[in-house]
Every structure is written in structure tokens, then in C-alpha cells.
Scaffold this motif. Structure first.
Motif, mmCIF file in Angstrom:
data_model
loop_
_atom_site.group_PDB
_atom_site.id
_atom_site.type_symbol
_atom_site.label_atom_id
_atom_site.label_comp_id
_atom_site.label_asym_id
_atom_site.label_seq_id
_atom_site.Cartn_x
_atom_site.Cartn_y
_atom_site.Cartn_z
ATOM 1 N N ARG A 221 60.595 51.780 98.727
ATOM 2 C CA ARG A 221 61.526 51.162 99.682
ATOM 3 C C ARG A 221 61.258 51.662 101.100
ATOM 4 O O ARG A 221 61.347 50.891 102.072
ATOM 5 C CB ARG A 221 62.958 51.474 99.260
ATOM 6 N N ALA A 222 60.915 52.931 101.199
ATOM 7 C CA ALA A 222 60.563 53.454 102.526
ATOM 8 C C ALA A 222 59.277 52.824 103.033
ATOM 9 O O ALA A 222 59.143 52.513 104.227
ATOM 10 C CB ALA A 222 60.417 54.975 102.456
ATOM 11 N N LEU A 223 58.292 52.614 102.126
ATOM 12 C CA LEU A 223 57.039 51.971 102.501
ATOM 13 C C LEU A 223 57.271 50.529 102.929
ATOM 14 O O LEU A 223 56.636 50.024 103.863
ATOM 15 C CB LEU A 223 56.051 52.026 101.337
ATOM 16 N N SER A 224 58.197 49.854 102.251
ATOM 17 C CA SER A 224 58.495 48.455 102.587
ATOM 18 C C SER A 224 59.059 48.340 103.991
ATOM 19 O O SER A 224 58.719 47.408 104.738
ATOM 20 C CB SER A 224 59.478 47.876 101.574
ATOM 21 N N GLY A 225 59.910 49.307 104.367
ATOM 22 C CA GLY A 225 60.428 49.345 105.736
ATOM 23 C C GLY A 225 61.160 48.083 106.135
ATOM 24 O O GLY A 225 62.045 47.590 105.420
ATOM 25 N N PRO A 226 60.769 47.500 107.255
ATOM 26 C CA PRO A 226 61.501 46.330 107.792
ATOM 27 C C PRO A 226 61.123 45.005 107.132
ATOM 28 O O PRO A 226 61.543 43.939 107.621
ATOM 29 C CB PRO A 226 61.090 46.332 109.262
ATOM 30 N N ARG A 227 60.372 45.018 106.061
ATOM 31 C CA ARG A 227 59.923 43.758 105.451
ATOM 32 C C ARG A 227 61.011 43.117 104.588
ATOM 33 O O ARG A 227 60.817 42.019 104.060
ATOM 34 C CB ARG A 227 58.659 43.996 104.622
ATOM 35 N N ASN A 228 62.129 43.811 104.392
ATOM 36 C CA ASN A 228 63.281 43.263 103.668
ATOM 37 C C ASN A 228 62.915 42.812 102.246
ATOM 38 O O ASN A 228 63.378 41.770 101.765
ATOM 39 C CB ASN A 228 63.900 42.085 104.444
ATOM 40 N N GLN A 229 62.083 43.582 101.579
ATOM 41 C CA GLN A 229 61.750 43.278 100.188
ATOM 42 C C GLN A 229 62.848 43.818 99.270
ATOM 43 O O GLN A 229 63.431 44.874 99.521
ATOM 44 C CB GLN A 229 60.405 43.898 99.799
ATOM 45 N N THR A 230 63.103 43.097 98.187
ATOM 46 C CA THR A 230 64.083 43.532 97.187
ATOM 47 C C THR A 230 63.343 44.268 96.071
ATOM 48 O O THR A 230 62.556 43.660 95.332
ATOM 49 C CB THR A 230 64.854 42.328 96.612
ATOM 50 N N ILE A 231 63.579 45.559 95.963
ATOM 51 C CA ILE A 231 62.904 46.385 94.958
ATOM 52 C C ILE A 231 63.964 46.907 93.998
ATOM 53 O O ILE A 231 64.837 47.692 94.382
ATOM 54 C CB ILE A 231 62.148 47.557 95.605
ATOM 55 N N SER A 232 63.901 46.450 92.721
ATOM 56 C CA SER A 232 64.899 46.830 91.724
ATOM 57 C C SER A 232 64.257 47.684 90.634
ATOM 58 O O SER A 232 63.067 47.554 90.341
ATOM 59 C CB SER A 232 65.536 45.591 91.101
ATOM 60 N N LEU A 233 65.064 48.545 90.031
ATOM 61 C CA LEU A 233 64.616 49.421 88.947
ATOM 62 C C LEU A 233 65.548 49.245 87.768
ATOM 63 O O LEU A 233 66.763 49.423 87.891
ATOM 64 C CB LEU A 233 64.604 50.884 89.409
ATOM 65 N N ASP A 234 64.997 48.898 86.626
ATOM 66 C CA ASP A 234 65.777 48.692 85.402
ATOM 67 C C ASP A 234 65.213 49.589 84.312
ATOM 68 O O ASP A 234 64.084 49.379 83.846
ATOM 69 C CB ASP A 234 65.719 47.220 84.981
#
Length: 433
Positions: free
Chosen positions: A295-308
């Protein structure tokens, strides 16, 4: 043939009855003559039957049947002709077997036939040289009793023969042999063994060269990047025309250091078959840390990163190596997923073992590239790799880490719809709480 025998039997019976009736007409005792004639014929028939039974019980393979006449003579003749046909068929089959054995004996590769239970049935001379098998005392022995290497026992027991196995020879540690097992017939095994010592030596030379060169380049590269950092820290004292050049040099220096670190990591992974620190690793906090970094690497790209995480899994292995493999998969998904894209990380366990899946909605990969994705420096698109700053070694590292942890990598992707990377760990790697 059945009609001939039937006609012959009817003819003999008619002649017997006619003879008995003729004698009865001369003596006036028709019934007694007919009974006596039938009794004599029955006794003769029983005698011939006993001769046939004795021959079937006591005869040698090539001994012809007894002589006879009449109906029994035809029976014995038919048996003799069948015996000769069988002898000729056996001769042809034996010639084929001898030819196959001669051709396989001339092979430099070992050929071993095993039954459904893994017991030795037949092998050629090369098997005695490469594996130390002994004729005839090893016949019928389980192959795992004679080839005791732990990796071979595991390979044979798991019955996953798609990939060959390479281990030292049981008779000489300096020889490297490659096993390839194929199922055939009624679940029997055909095992081919090749001497790959020369190939192994060349591969080891390549690994040593890459490791040594990478290690030797590390020191001068560290010095260069160190001086570049010093110059950039004092950029006000540097001619402005050199500022951009120094920044690009520093970026390329960092990229080279990353490349050397990946090469050294690969060399370390290839040095041994299993991790030295083979301890239970808690997957849940490990994935939580990796997803946080993603999520830190994604930064301002507003990607949705989920963990299940469906099960709280513990895996036997090296935490550092597993972190490297999992982070490569997750960070790749971040790099190749556009803005506002979706990345799903899922972990679960079942009867087959533990599984980790990384799914993204990125640009996807053409099917023709999938078989080669885990090769070193393989580029699906060189311009794309340079834009993302990758070294081309990430998936190669993932592959080697998974091999060391008895796991496999499954890749599926559709261009324009994203990619799916799944790690499958065998049940023996899962620690039961």
C-alpha cells in the motif's frame, strides 16, 4: 475342424454298431455283442484319455504328444500342430525380447522396469554402473531400499513425475544422475536414468561465475554510489549542469545494486536444496506486513489492495525466503496494475496443503509468455520492464524459493483482464497447531 471330428465320430460309431450287430447275427446274442463292443470302445477311449492326461501333466515344453490313431490320432495331431505354432510364436517373441534387451543394454542411459509396488523387475547394464544394481540378488527388491537418497524417496512417494529429479549417484557422489519416471501398463513404472555430470558441472560453473562476479562488483558499485550520494547531498557546490547527470547515475547505481542483490540471492537459493532455518513461519503477520508495504508502494495511485486469510497457517521454512517470494508477487501486482486497480491477496489451507493467491486487474500477460515467466531476465516487454524498474529476476527468485519449500507456482492471465499467481504448498510443509 469341428465338423470333421463330428463326422469321424459318427462314422466310427456306425462302424462299431454295424460290427456288433453282424457278430450278434452270427451268434444270436445281439444285446451282449452290442454291449461288449461299446465296453471295448469305452475302455480304449479311456486309455487314450489317460495317455493325454499323463502327457499334459509330465511332458517337457518341447516334448510332442503321444502317437495315436483314429479320432484320438487326430486329437494328438491337432495338439502337436498347436504346440508347433506356439513354439514358433514364442520364438518370434523371444527374438523381439532379445533384440530389445540387446538394444537397451547398449544404451548409456539406465532403463529400469518396476512393478506397481515399486519393486525391481528388470534393468539394463547401465543401471548397474550408474545405480549399483546387482543381478540377480536385487530382483524383486523395492527400489527405495536400493536408492536411499531422501529426495528420491520423496519424489517416488509423491508420484509427481512431470519434472525429472537430479541427485548424486548412489555409487559415486561425484556423478550426478537424472531420474525420469513414466507410468505404463497396469500402473507399472518405467524409470530412465541419465548421467548429467557434465551438464551439472557446466551449470555449477555458470552459478559460480555469476555469484563471484556479482560479489566482486558489489564493492566498487558501493563506492561509486556512496560518492554520488555525497555529491548530491552537497549539490549546491556542484555545477548545475551536472545535477541531472548525477541523479541519473545514482538511480542507475541503485538499480545495479538491486540487480546484484537479486543475483546473489539466486546463487544462495541454488546452493542448497532446502532452507537451513527450516522453522514454522506464521503466514498471517508476514502477509500483513507485505500488504502494508504494498500500500505504501502504491502511494497516490489509489489501488485497492485487500488481504483475505481464511486459515491461520504456519509453514515450515525460511521466513526471509518466504517474505522475498511473497513480496515479489504482491509488488509485481502493484507495479503492473493501473491506477484505481484492484489487487486481492488470499491465503487458505485445505487437505492438499496451503495456498497463496495474488490476483490483480492489471494489463495481463499473453499466454505464449506464461511458460517462460520464471526464467532469469525474461522480459514480456522490455520497455515495460524498464519503466517499472524491475530486474527480471523476481519470478525466478519466487520459483526457486517455492522449490526449496516443496511448493509450485501456477500462473494464469488474460490480456486486459489481469493475472493470477497461486503458490501451492504440499501438506508436509503445513504445521498443524
Amino acid at each position: 475342424m469341428k465338423q470333421d471330428w463330428y463326422a469321424t465320430l459318427v462314422r466310427h460309431m456306425l462302424l462299431l454298431v454295424a460290427g456288433c450287430l453282424l457278430v450278434g447275427m452270427l451268434t444270436g446274442h445281439y444285446g451282449w455283442c452290442l454291449a461288449a463292443g461299446l465296453a471295448v470302445y469305452l475302455a480304449w477311449t479311456l486309455k487314450q484319455l489317460l495317455r493325454l492326461h499323463r502327457w499334459l501333466r509330465e511332458h517337457q515344453p518341447d516334448q510332442p504328444p503321444p502317437d495315436g490313431y483314429g479320432l484320438w490320432g487326430e486329437v494328438f495331431d491337432s495338439i502337436y500342430h498347436m504346440q508347433r505354432r506356439d513354439q514358433r510364436a514364442r520364438g518370434r517373441l523371444q527374438a523381439v525380447i532379445d533384440r530389445v534387451q540387446e538394444s537397451t543394454a547398449a544404451l548409456r542411459d539406465a532403463v529400469i522396469m518396476l512393478d506397481a509396488d515399486g519393486n525391481l523387475e528388470w534393468w539394463n547394464r547401465a543401471a548397474e554402473t550408474l545405480l549399483g544394481l546387482k543381478t540377480p540378488q536385487d530382483s524383486g527388491q523395492p527400489v527405495t531400499n536400493l536408492i536411499r537418497h531422501p529426495r528420491f524417496k520423496e519424489y517416488f512417494a509423491h508420484e509427481q513425475y512431470a519434472e525429472p529429479l537430479e541427485i548424486p549417484s548412489p555409487v559415486n557422489d561425484r556423478l550426478r544422475v537424472q531420474f525420469l519416471i513414466t507410468r505404463y501398463g497396469n500402473n507399472e513404472h518405467l524409470m530412465l536414468v541419465r548421467d548429467v555430470t557434465r551438464i551439472h558441472q557446466l551449470e555449477q560453473m555458470r552459478k559460480d561465475f555469476v555469484a563471484n562476479v556479482s560479489h566482486e562488483l558489489r564493492t566498487p558499485l558501493t563506492v561509486i554510489t556512496g560518492y554520488l550520494e555525497t555529491l548530491l547531498d552537497n549539490v549546491e557546490n556542484v555545477n548545475p549542469r551536472w545535477t541531472r547527470a548525477l541523479q541519473q547515475m545514482e538511480q542507475q547505481g541503485v538499480r545495479m545494486q538491486t540487480l546484484l542483490n537479486d543475483l546473489l540471492l539466486l546463487a544462495k537459493l541454488e546452493a542448497t536444496d532446502y532452507p537451513s532455518d527450516n522453522l514454522p513461519v506464521a503466514v498471517t503477520p508476514l502477509l500483513q506486513s507485505i500488504v502494508s508495504d504494498a500500500r505504501a508502494l502504491s502511494g497516490p495511485r489509489n489501488q485497492t489492495i485487500s488481504l483475505d486469510i481464511e486459515n491461520d497457517v504456519l509453514l515450515k521454512g525460511s521466513e526471509a525466503e518466504l517474505r522475498s517470494a511473497f513480496s515479489n508477487l504482491v509488488f509485481n501486482a502493484v507495479k503492473y496494475t493501473p491506477e484505481q486497480g484492484t489487487i486481492r491477496v488470499r491465503c487458505w489451507a485445505d487437505a492438499q496443503g496451503a495456498h497463496l493467491r495474488v490476483q490483480d486487474s492489471g494489463i495481463g500477460i499473453d499466454a505464449k509468455h506464461l511458460p517462460r515467466l520464471t526464467e532469469r531476465f525474461y522480459r514480456v516487454d522490455s520497455s515495460r520492464a524498464s519503466n517499472t524498474g524491475g530486474t527480471g529476476l523476481g519470478l525466478a527468485i519466487v520459483k526457486h524459493v517455492l522449490l526449496r519449500h516443496r511448493a509450485t507456482l501456477e500462473i494464469s492471465s488474460v490480456p486486459g483482464r489481469g493475472s493470477l499467481f497461486t503458490c501451492h504448498f504440499s501438506a508436509v510443509q503445513v504445521v498443524i497447531r
